[in-house]
Scaffold this motif. Structure first.
Motif, PDB file in Angstrom:
ATOM      1  N   ARG A  23       0.750  -1.315  -0.207  1.00  0.00           N
ATOM      2  CA  ARG A  23      -0.015  -0.053  -0.054  1.00  0.00           C
ATOM      3  C   ARG A  23       0.840   1.414   0.015  1.00  0.00           C
ATOM      4  NH1 ARG A  23      -0.383   2.716   4.074  1.00  0.00           N
ATOM      5  NH2 ARG A  23      -0.163   1.105   5.794  1.00  0.00           N
ATOM      6  N   ILE A  24       2.151   1.346   0.977  1.00  0.00           N
ATOM      7  CA  ILE A  24       2.813   2.422   0.825  1.00  0.00           C
ATOM      8  C   ILE A  24       3.432   2.775  -0.583  1.00  0.00           C
ATOM      9  CG2 ILE A  24       4.891   3.439   1.690  1.00  0.00           C
ATOM     10  CD1 ILE A  24       4.353   1.790   4.279  1.00  0.00           C
ATOM     11  N   HIS A  25       3.712   1.682  -1.133  1.00  0.00           N
ATOM     12  CA  HIS A  25       4.394   1.730  -2.581  1.00  0.00           C
ATOM     13  C   HIS A  25       3.669   2.191  -3.625  1.00  0.00           C
ATOM     14  CE1 HIS A  25       8.011   0.029  -0.638  1.00  0.00           C
ATOM     15  NE2 HIS A  25       8.547   0.112  -1.681  1.00  0.00           N
ATOM     16  N   PHE A  26       2.062   1.874  -3.376  1.00  0.00           N
ATOM     17  CA  PHE A  26       1.172   2.449  -4.274  1.00  0.00           C
ATOM     18  C   PHE A  26       1.058   3.836  -4.145  1.00  0.00           C
ATOM     19  CE2 PHE A  26      -0.175  -1.999  -5.565  1.00  0.00           C
ATOM     20  CZ  PHE A  26      -0.196  -1.761  -6.792  1.00  0.00           C
ATOM     21  N   GLU A  27       1.018   4.326  -2.877  1.00  0.00           N
ATOM     22  CA  GLU A  27       0.723   5.692  -2.449  1.00  0.00           C
ATOM     23  C   GLU A  27       2.018   6.533  -2.808  1.00  0.00           C
ATOM     24  OE1 GLU A  27      -1.793   5.089   1.638  1.00  0.00           O
ATOM     25  OE2 GLU A  27       0.384   5.928   1.716  1.00  0.00           O
ATOM     26  N   VAL A  28       3.132   6.104  -2.832  1.00  0.00           N
ATOM     27  CA  VAL A  28       4.162   7.106  -3.246  1.00  0.00           C
ATOM     28  C   VAL A  28       4.337   6.911  -4.749  1.00  0.00           C
ATOM     29  CG1 VAL A  28       5.171   6.898  -0.951  1.00  0.00           C
ATOM     30  CG2 VAL A  28       5.931   5.367  -2.627  1.00  0.00           C
ATOM     31  N   GLY A  29       3.572   6.080  -5.361  1.00  0.00           N
ATOM     32  CA  GLY A  29       3.807   6.071  -7.004  1.00  0.00           C
ATOM     33  C   GLY A  29       4.870   4.961  -7.447  1.00  0.00           C
ATOM     34  N   TRP A  30       5.644   4.251  -6.528  1.00  0.00           N
ATOM     35  CA  TRP A  30       6.347   3.433  -6.908  1.00  0.00           C
ATOM     36  C   TRP A  30       6.022   2.210  -7.458  1.00  0.00           C
ATOM     37  CZ3 TRP A  30      11.644   3.190  -3.401  1.00  0.00           C
ATOM     38  CH2 TRP A  30      12.078   4.177  -3.293  1.00  0.00           C
ATOM     39  N   LEU A  31       4.599   1.775  -7.239  1.00  0.00           N
ATOM     40  CA  LEU A  31       4.099   0.739  -7.941  1.00  0.00           C
ATOM     41  C   LEU A  31       2.941   1.295  -8.530  1.00  0.00           C
ATOM     42  CD1 LEU A  31       4.032  -2.178  -5.293  1.00  0.00           C
ATOM     43  CD2 LEU A  31       5.619  -1.886  -7.053  1.00  0.00           C
ATOM     44  N   GLU A  32       2.518   0.822  -9.967  1.00  0.00           N
ATOM     45  CA  GLU A  32       1.502   1.306 -10.661  1.00  0.00           C
ATOM     46  C   GLU A  32       0.511   0.616 -10.784  1.00  0.00           C
ATOM     47  OE1 GLU A  32       3.035   3.204 -13.969  1.00  0.00           O
ATOM     48  OE2 GLU A  32       3.909   4.982 -12.876  1.00  0.00           O
ATOM     49  N   ASP A  33       0.484  -0.822 -10.912  1.00  0.00           N
ATOM     50  CA  ASP A  33      -0.445  -1.701 -11.025  1.00  0.00           C
ATOM     51  C   ASP A  33      -0.067  -2.762 -10.218  1.00  0.00           C
ATOM     52  OD1 ASP A  33       1.364  -3.179 -12.712  1.00  0.00           O
ATOM     53  OD2 ASP A  33       0.818  -1.742 -14.362  1.00  0.00           O
ATOM     54  N   GLU A  34      -1.175  -4.072 -10.622  1.00  0.00           N
ATOM     55  CA  GLU A  34      -0.719  -5.277  -9.834  1.00  0.00           C
ATOM     56  C   GLU A  34       0.273  -6.032 -10.157  1.00  0.00           C
ATOM     57  OE1 GLU A  34      -1.822  -6.493  -6.998  1.00  0.00           O
ATOM     58  OE2 GLU A  34      -2.972  -4.691  -6.522  1.00  0.00           O
ATOM     59  N   ASP A  35       0.617  -5.882 -11.720  1.00  0.00           N
ATOM     60  CA  ASP A  35       1.945  -6.648 -12.308  1.00  0.00           C
ATOM     61  C   ASP A  35       3.108  -6.199 -11.500  1.00  0.00           C
ATOM     62  OD1 ASP A  35       0.288  -8.019 -13.874  1.00  0.00           O
ATOM     63  OD2 ASP A  35       0.532  -6.744 -15.684  1.00  0.00           O
ATOM     64  N   ASP A  36       3.175  -4.866 -11.431  1.00  0.00           N
ATOM     65  CA  ASP A  36       4.323  -4.161 -10.398  1.00  0.00           C
ATOM     66  C   ASP A  36       4.514  -4.952  -9.269  1.00  0.00           C
ATOM     67  OD1 ASP A  36       5.119  -2.634 -12.688  1.00  0.00           O
ATOM     68  OD2 ASP A  36       4.253  -0.734 -11.863  1.00  0.00           O
ATOM     69  N   ALA A  37       3.300  -4.986  -8.352  1.00  0.00           N
ATOM     70  CA  ALA A  37       3.200  -5.565  -7.144  1.00  0.00           C
ATOM     71  C   ALA A  37       3.703  -7.012  -7.063  1.00  0.00           C
ATOM     72  CB  ALA A  37       1.850  -5.210  -6.633  1.00  0.00           C
ATOM     73  N   LYS A  38       3.264  -7.669  -8.024  1.00  0.00           N
ATOM     74  CA  LYS A  38       3.631  -9.117  -8.095  1.00  0.00           C
ATOM     75  C   LYS A  38       5.130  -8.972  -8.304  1.00  0.00           C
ATOM     76  CE  LYS A  38      -0.545 -10.737  -9.965  1.00  0.00           C
ATOM     77  NZ  LYS A  38      -1.520 -11.398 -10.999  1.00  0.00           N
ATOM     78  N   ALA A  39       5.788  -8.197  -9.178  1.00  0.00           N
ATOM     79  CA  ALA A  39       7.054  -8.272  -9.291  1.00  0.00           C
ATOM     80  C   ALA A  39       8.135  -7.995  -7.946  1.00  0.00           C
ATOM     81  CB  ALA A  39       7.589  -7.386 -10.481  1.00  0.00           C
ATOM     82  N   PHE A  40       7.298  -7.091  -7.222  1.00  0.00           N
ATOM     83  CA  PHE A  40       8.073  -6.681  -6.094  1.00  0.00           C
ATOM     84  C   PHE A  40       8.078  -7.729  -4.848  1.00  0.00           C
ATOM     85  CE2 PHE A  40       7.838  -3.336  -2.200  1.00  0.00           C
ATOM     86  CZ  PHE A  40       9.436  -3.670  -2.037  1.00  0.00           C
ATOM     87  N   GLU A  41       6.774  -8.303  -4.935  1.00  0.00           N
ATOM     88  CA  GLU A  41       6.532  -9.570  -4.053  1.00  0.00           C
ATOM     89  C   GLU A  41       7.324 -10.491  -4.171  1.00  0.00           C
ATOM     90  OE1 GLU A  41       2.916 -11.544  -1.956  1.00  0.00           O
ATOM     91  OE2 GLU A  41       2.396 -10.982  -3.831  1.00  0.00           O
ATOM     92  N   LEU A  42       7.841 -10.805  -5.405  1.00  0.00           N
ATOM     93  CA  LEU A  42       9.010 -11.610  -5.473  1.00  0.00           C
ATOM     94  C   LEU A  42      10.443 -11.530  -5.050  1.00  0.00           C
ATOM     95  CD1 LEU A  42       8.607 -12.341  -9.445  1.00  0.00           C
ATOM     96  CD2 LEU A  42       7.526 -13.742  -7.509  1.00  0.00           C
ATOM     97  N   LEU A  43      10.612 -10.159  -4.997  1.00  0.00           N
ATOM     98  CA  LEU A  43      12.017  -9.815  -4.367  1.00  0.00           C
ATOM     99  C   LEU A  43      11.934  -9.357  -2.758  1.00  0.00           C
ATOM    100  CD1 LEU A  43      14.789  -8.399  -4.676  1.00  0.00           C
ATOM    101  CD2 LEU A  43      13.547  -6.183  -5.256  1.00  0.00           C
ATOM    102  N   ALA A  44      10.958  -8.841  -2.348  1.00  0.00           N
ATOM    103  CA  ALA A  44      10.866  -8.469  -0.754  1.00  0.00           C
ATOM    104  C   ALA A  44      11.349  -9.463   0.102  1.00  0.00           C
ATOM    105  CB  ALA A  44       9.362  -7.902  -0.691  1.00  0.00           C
ATOM    106  N   PRO A  45      10.826 -10.719   0.057  1.00  0.00           N
ATOM    107  CA  PRO A  45      11.287 -11.783   1.296  1.00  0.00           C
ATOM    108  C   PRO A  45      12.814 -12.022   1.066  1.00  0.00           C
ATOM    109  CG  PRO A  45       9.516 -12.521  -0.084  1.00  0.00           C
ATOM    110  CD  PRO A  45       9.862 -11.404  -0.888  1.00  0.00           C
TER     111      PRO A  45
END
Length: 414
Positions: A23-45
């Motif tokens: 949610r934070i990353h969507f708010e600041v504009g670093w993620l723009e759609d769910e595809d971006d979020a899925k890519a980031f979720e692969l990295l975060a752990p």
């Protein structure tokens, strides 16, 4: 819950914190759609992270990753600060600075020797001891105007699914002074996955057919512009094969943009560069050359960094009075930054130890300014004009001679 330092700073827990961090990353504009979020979720752990919670939910997050920075012929253990994000409800609470300070302290206590980051603007991270890096040159050019007269072979397509090969090629690439490597392949997986319309071409000339040289970027429309995000090569001959390959696309693509390789001046390879600029200025396919310093770095362990500093220069011995603002944010931590008084030797065998050299001149500097001096971003005499560094003229002149270094070049945008 696992506390990093106090109940208001927590170690990132993917199961607990992911939705809030997304949610934070969507708010600041670093993620723009769910595809971006899925890519980031692969990295975060895979990353080391800390979060600042309000009402039981993360509202600020900082992620770091291990890596290395080349200093002349040696590698310095590096921590890369990959993301610092604050939600709309947690602004102006000092959370980002404090959280970044603790994230850096975690890595310093674990043995990292230097920290680096890509800055959103100059000034914020100075307050944590970071000093601005060297200028990087970004070139936008018509590939048909490249003066590269050599043959190139039929390339392979380098798709997003080959992210592990791309990471290996980036890790094994030709690296000069300042060249960085990040350890986690998932970082490049995220970067590649986040590109909508991509182009990737390269060659597998490494051992056992490993990817040796390539470029990967984003396309737009039939005629571009194309933007190259990442490229790697092990020899300058491979660099010129990539440039010849880019030139071959000039019958259709009107503009490429890329960061200039450290080994060459791209202007030398562009036909009538000033005429190209005048002819295209203001248009969609404007040929141009822009310069910016987008990264910052700071020393985390002065003794270890100088132990890896081997200069082809006359030895310089001096006392260093070093200040470090990061300590203001680190109450209760073992690592308190690198402030203090040091006896320093610069030369073929450099060193820094706590204490004082009798009858030696004194250099007074912030850790950010000294990091810039040590990396060769600017010389000592220049830093006295614009940064927090002072010393006797004779000492400054000696440091100018000793630290004549190549311009540090990251070669990996993060």
């Amino acid at each position: 819950m696992t506390y990093a330092c106090g109940p208001d700073i927590l170690k990132y827990d993917h199961e607990r914190d992911w939705e809030a961090v997304k949610r934070i990353h969507f708010e600041v504009g670093w993620l723009e759609d769910e595809d971006d979020a899925k890519a980031f979720e692969l990295l975060a752990p895979a990353l080391d992270g800390v979060v600042f919670p309000l009402s039981g939910e993360a509202e600020c997050a900082v992620f770091t990753a291990p890596g290395a920075m080349r200093y002349l012929e040696d590698d310095i253990d590096m921590t890369a600060v990959l993301a610092v994000t604050t939600s709309r409800v947690a602004r102006k609470l000092g959370a980002a600075q404090r959280l970044t300070a603790h994230a850096v302290a975690d890595q310093a206590e674990a043995g990292s020797e230097v920290a680096s980051l890509g800055m959103f603007d100059q000034g914020f991270y100075d307050r944590l001891g970071f000093g601005t890096g060297a200028y990087a040159h970004r070139i936008a050019f018509d590939p048909a105007t490249l003066k590269v007269e050599r043959r190139f072979r039929v390339p392979q397509r380098i798709g997003k699914g080959r992210w592990r090969e791309v990471h290996a090629a980036m890790s094994d690439r030709l690296r000069g002074h300042g060249g960085c490597v990040l350890q986690h392949p998932e970082i490049l997986r995220m970067e590649l996955e986040s590109v909508d319309k991509s182009i990737g071409l390269g060659y597998c000339d490494g051992p056992d057919g490993a990817l040796s040289h390539f470029f990967f970027g984003e396309t737009k429309g039939e005629n571009g512009p194309y933007h190259i995000y990442a490229y790697a090569y092990r020899t300058t001959d491979q660099l010129f094969e990539l440039l010849a390959l880019i030139k071959s696309l000039g019958d259709q693509v009107a503009l490429f943009t890329m960061e200039e390789p450290p080994e060459i001046q791209m202007q030398d390879l562009i036909e009538a560069p000033f005429r190209q600029h005048r002819r295209t200025e203001g248009g969609t396919f404007a040929a141009r050359h822009s310069t910016r310093a987008y990264w910052q770095a700071r020393i985390l362990n002065l003794s270890k960094c100088l132990a890896k500093t081997h200069l082809d220069a006359e030895e310089v011995r001096f006392n260093l009075h070093l200040t470090d603002p990061i300590a203001e944010h680190l109450e209760g931590r073992q690592w308190q930054g690198v402030a203090g008084d040091y006896a320093v030797t610069l030369g073929a065998q450099s060193s820094a130890r706590r204490g004082e050299l009798p009858d030696a001149p004194t250099l007074t500097a912030s850790v950010g300014a000294f990091t810039r001096l040590w990396l060769g971003v600017r010389n000592a005499s220049s830093l006295t004009l614009t940064d927090d560094l002072r010393g006797e003229p004779a000492l400054l002149a000696a440091l100018d001679r000793a630290l004549r270094l190549p311009t540090p070049h990251f070669g990996w945008d993060f």
